[in-house]
Write a protein that holds these residues in place. Structure first.
Motif, PDB file in Angstrom:
ATOM      1  N   GLY A 202      46.832  94.405  46.637  1.00 38.26           N
ATOM      2  CA  GLY A 202      46.394  95.796  46.748  1.00 38.26           C
ATOM      3  C   GLY A 202      45.016  95.914  47.360  1.00 38.26           C
ATOM      4  O   GLY A 202      44.749  96.805  48.181  1.00 38.26           O
ATOM      5  N   ALA A 203      44.117  95.019  46.980  1.00 34.21           N
ATOM      6  CA  ALA A 203      42.752  95.046  47.519  1.00 34.21           C
ATOM      7  C   ALA A 203      42.749  94.824  49.022  1.00 34.21           C
ATOM      8  O   ALA A 203      41.957  95.420  49.767  1.00 34.21           O
ATOM      9  N   LYS A 204      43.663  93.976  49.472  1.00 29.48           N
ATOM     10  CA  LYS A 204      43.752  93.656  50.903  1.00 29.48           C
ATOM     11  C   LYS A 204      44.089  94.909  51.707  1.00 29.48           C
ATOM     12  O   LYS A 204      43.448  95.209  52.717  1.00 29.48           O
ATOM     13  N   THR A 205      45.102  95.656  51.259  1.00 35.10           N
ATOM     14  CA  THR A 205      45.522  96.839  52.014  1.00 35.10           C
ATOM     15  C   THR A 205      44.510  97.981  51.869  1.00 35.10           C
ATOM     16  O   THR A 205      44.240  98.704  52.829  1.00 35.10           O
ATOM     17  N   ALA A 206      43.937  98.141  50.669  1.00 35.31           N
ATOM     18  CA  ALA A 206      42.954  99.212  50.459  1.00 35.31           C
ATOM     19  C   ALA A 206      41.687  98.961  51.267  1.00 35.31           C
ATOM     20  O   ALA A 206      41.121  99.881  51.874  1.00 35.31           O
ATOM     21  N   GLY A 207      41.243  97.721  51.278  1.00 30.61           N
ATOM     22  CA  GLY A 207      40.045  97.381  52.053  1.00 30.61           C
ATOM     23  C   GLY A 207      40.252  97.648  53.538  1.00 30.61           C
ATOM     24  O   GLY A 207      39.358  98.160  54.227  1.00 30.61           O
ATOM     25  N   TYR A 208      41.442  97.329  54.031  1.00 29.17           N
ATOM     26  CA  TYR A 208      41.752  97.552  55.443  1.00 29.17           C
ATOM     27  C   TYR A 208      41.740  99.043  55.769  1.00 29.17           C
ATOM     28  O   TYR A 208      41.207  99.469  56.797  1.00 29.17           O
ATOM     29  N   ALA A 209      42.316  99.855  54.880  1.00 28.59           N
ATOM     30  CA  ALA A 209      42.432 101.294  55.144  1.00 28.59           C
ATOM     31  C   ALA A 209      41.089 102.013  55.039  1.00 28.59           C
ATOM     32  O   ALA A 209      40.763 102.879  55.853  1.00 28.59           O
ATOM     33  N   ILE A 210      40.305 101.656  54.031  1.00 27.62           N
ATOM     34  CA  ILE A 210      39.050 102.368  53.771  1.00 27.62           C
ATOM     35  C   ILE A 210      37.939 101.916  54.716  1.00 27.62           C
ATOM     36  O   ILE A 210      37.093 102.698  55.125  1.00 27.62           O
ATOM     37  N   GLU A 211      37.944 100.643  55.082  1.00 27.63           N
ATOM     38  CA  GLU A 211      36.942 100.057  55.975  1.00 27.63           C
ATOM     39  C   GLU A 211      35.512 100.332  55.459  1.00 27.63           C
ATOM     40  O   GLU A 211      34.714 101.014  56.104  1.00 27.63           O
ATOM     41  N   PRO A 212      35.186  99.808  54.271  1.00 30.81           N
ATOM     42  CA  PRO A 212      33.884 100.089  53.663  1.00 30.81           C
ATOM     43  C   PRO A 212      32.735  99.332  54.330  1.00 30.81           C
ATOM     44  O   PRO A 212      32.943  98.347  55.041  1.00 30.81           O
ATOM     45  N   ASP A 213      31.516  99.792  54.065  1.00 29.76           N
ATOM     46  CA  ASP A 213      30.310  99.076  54.505  1.00 29.76           C
ATOM     47  C   ASP A 213      29.939  97.979  53.514  1.00 29.76           C
ATOM     48  O   ASP A 213      29.371  96.958  53.897  1.00 29.76           O
ATOM     49  N   VAL A 214      30.236  98.239  52.234  1.00 30.83           N
ATOM     50  CA  VAL A 214      29.906  97.310  51.145  1.00 30.83           C
ATOM     51  C   VAL A 214      31.023  97.386  50.114  1.00 30.83           C
ATOM     52  O   VAL A 214      31.610  98.456  49.910  1.00 30.83           O
ATOM     53  N   ALA A 215      31.308  96.265  49.435  1.00 33.09           N
ATOM     54  CA  ALA A 215      32.321  96.270  48.369  1.00 33.09           C
ATOM     55  C   ALA A 215      31.801  95.527  47.139  1.00 33.09           C
ATOM     56  O   ALA A 215      31.115  94.495  47.260  1.00 33.09           O
ATOM     57  N   ILE A 216      32.131  96.066  45.973  1.00 35.50           N
ATOM     58  CA  ILE A 216      31.820  95.420  44.698  1.00 35.50           C
ATOM     59  C   ILE A 216      33.073  95.454  43.831  1.00 35.50           C
ATOM     60  O   ILE A 216      33.664  96.519  43.636  1.00 35.50           O
ATOM     61  N   SER A 217      33.469  94.305  43.327  1.00 38.43           N
ATOM     62  CA  SER A 217      34.605  94.241  42.394  1.00 38.43           C
ATOM     63  C   SER A 217      34.106  94.050  40.977  1.00 38.43           C
ATOM     64  O   SER A 217      33.033  93.470  40.748  1.00 38.43           O
ATOM     65  N   PHE A 218      34.905  94.527  40.033  1.00 45.41           N
ATOM     66  CA  PHE A 218      34.643  94.322  38.613  1.00 45.41           C
ATOM     67  C   PHE A 218      35.815  93.542  38.042  1.00 45.41           C
ATOM     68  O   PHE A 218      36.956  93.980  38.110  1.00 45.41           O
ATOM     69  N   ASP A 219      35.531  92.368  37.509  1.00 45.30           N
ATOM     70  CA  ASP A 219      36.605  91.543  36.958  1.00 45.30           C
ATOM     71  C   ASP A 219      36.026  90.639  35.877  1.00 45.30           C
ATOM     72  O   ASP A 219      34.810  90.529  35.731  1.00 45.30           O
ATOM     73  N   VAL A 220      36.910  90.007  35.140  1.00 46.42           N
ATOM     74  CA  VAL A 220      36.475  89.086  34.089  1.00 46.42           C
ATOM     75  C   VAL A 220      36.083  87.747  34.701  1.00 46.42           C
ATOM     76  O   VAL A 220      36.481  87.416  35.815  1.00 46.42           O
ATOM     77  N   THR A 221      35.306  86.970  33.953  1.00 44.73           N
ATOM     78  CA  THR A 221      35.025  85.598  34.341  1.00 44.73           C
ATOM     79  C   THR A 221      34.996  84.728  33.094  1.00 44.73           C
ATOM     80  O   THR A 221      34.826  85.230  31.978  1.00 44.73           O
ATOM     81  N   ALA A 222      35.161  83.443  33.289  1.00 44.87           N
ATOM     82  CA  ALA A 222      35.166  82.499  32.176  1.00 44.87           C
ATOM     83  C   ALA A 222      33.769  82.323  31.593  1.00 44.87           C
ATOM     84  O   ALA A 222      32.771  82.764  32.173  1.00 44.87           O
ATOM     85  N   THR A 223      33.693  81.677  30.442  1.00 38.70           N
ATOM     86  CA  THR A 223      32.408  81.379  29.801  1.00 38.70           C
ATOM     87  C   THR A 223      32.318  79.882  29.504  1.00 38.70           C
ATOM     88  O   THR A 223      33.308  79.172  29.492  1.00 38.70           O
ATOM     89  N   GLY A 224      31.094  79.444  29.259  1.00 32.41           N
ATOM     90  CA  GLY A 224      30.876  78.040  28.901  1.00 32.41           C
ATOM     91  C   GLY A 224      30.273  77.891  27.521  1.00 32.41           C
ATOM     92  O   GLY A 224      29.577  76.912  27.236  1.00 32.41           O
TER      93      GLY A 224
END
Length: 331
Positions: A202-224
């Motif tokens: 989904g991100a691939k198609t949305a990024g192509y359509a919107i053609e942003p100047d900057v992008a920031i994603s929000f997602d989880v990450t692992a911990t140590g």
């Protein structure tokens, strides 16, 4: 920042929406954000796109709506279901868990007799929905039907434990940014993406359509920070993690420094994240068209892709705070 809306967060993480069938969570989010949107629509692949118009740079914010899941591939004569994975499913995590289908049918994951846990693979597992024959099972479940982990959501004054925090927590953060942010000159697209767990589609198609100047994603990450964990400089309760690298992206210095500078300026705790596996929506977005400077604000999460993913509520609050400060600037 006011207290978190825990009722909404519980509703978001409890909504059935596996990769490829994000309709329910899309409808829930759309209803929640409509009053705050200048423009709102769903694209051909199913991404929910919420625009907050501005005269400045075009900024794409992304968080994925989908969750990992299991798909039925075969029903045997006794009514037991065999399945394949949708996204990263661990046999060890899946064994003995409860699952729920879209129609509300609940099953338990059982296992064939094995001599050693080393032999535990997905093809040794099956779903038991309590049927006694193939005919009875097929009255409730068909080939291609999809189920997700089914588990109680637990919240105390510091933590939340739930399935699907990957990445409903990112979706929740975007909703709260949209509700809380006072003003921004930036032209902001809040994109609630589909099918991240099966290749950031989904991100691939949305990024192509919107053609942003900057992008920031929000997602989880692992911990140590658990006993004898793989060494990693990310801990629960120490603030949002500014991604430096994962397997899908080397984050653009401009975006990474924008996050760090604002965290320092506003005394918001933060961590630096180097993830040696996995990827996010930004991995797809930064390669669309002629390229997009991209970064990720990650929410430290223990036990990712399980029924008991765990986040710190203070990290969630601080991620919202930092994001608002970043977006209030003219990027």
């Amino acid at each position: 920042m006011e207290n978190l809306n825990i009722d909404l967060l519980k509703k978001i993480v409890s909504t059935y929406s596996p990769a490829g069938n994000e309709t329910r969570i899309c409808q829930l989010i759309k209803k929640e954000v409509e009053p705050y949107a200048d423009e709102i629509y769903t694209d051909a692949l199913g991404n929910l796109i919420v625009r907050k118009k501005g005269t400045g740079k075009k900024v794409l914010l992304a968080g994925h709506m989908d969750q990992i899941a299991l798909m039925v591939t075969y029903v045997d004569d006794k009514g037991f279901l065999r399945f394949t994975n949708i996204g990263g499913i661990s046999p060890a995590v899946t064994y003995s868990q409860r699952v729920i289908f879209e129609n509300g049918t609940i099953g338990v994951i059982g296992c064939e007799k094995i001599d050693s846990l080393k032999d535990l693979t997905l093809d040794k597992l099956f779903i038991d929905i309590g049927a006694t024959s193939k005919e009875e099972a097929e009255e409730r479940v068909s080939i291609g039907d999809v189920c997700v982990y089914y588990s109680e959501v637990i919240v105390d004054d510091r933590h939340m434990i739930a399935p699907a925090l990957d990445d409903r927590i990112g979706c929740y953060i975007m909703i709260e940014i949209l509700k809380t942010m006072k003003s921004s000159k930036n032209d902001i697209y809040f994109v609630f993406t589909v099918q991240e767990e099966v290749g950031t589609r989904g991100a691939k198609t949305a990024g192509y359509a919107i053609e942003p100047d900057v992008a920031i994603s929000f997602d989880v990450t692992a911990t140590g920070d658990t006993p004898k964990a793989r060494p990693m400089a990310v801990q629960l309760g120490h603030g949002p993690a500014v991604k430096v690298k994962d397997n899908s992206i080397l984050c653009h210095p401009k975006v990474k420094n924008l996050m760090i500078d604002n965290a320092k300026k506003h005394s918001i705790p933060y961590q630096l994240e180097v993830l040696e596996f996995g990827g996010t929506d930004s991995g797809a977005i930064h390669l669309t068209r002629s390229g997009v400077p991209s970064g990720v604000l990650s929410i430290p999460t223990r036990y990712i892709h399980s029924t008991c993913e765990m986040v710190s509520l203070s990290d969630v609050k601080q991620t919202i705070n930092l994001s608002i400060k970043i977006l209030e600037e003219e990027i």
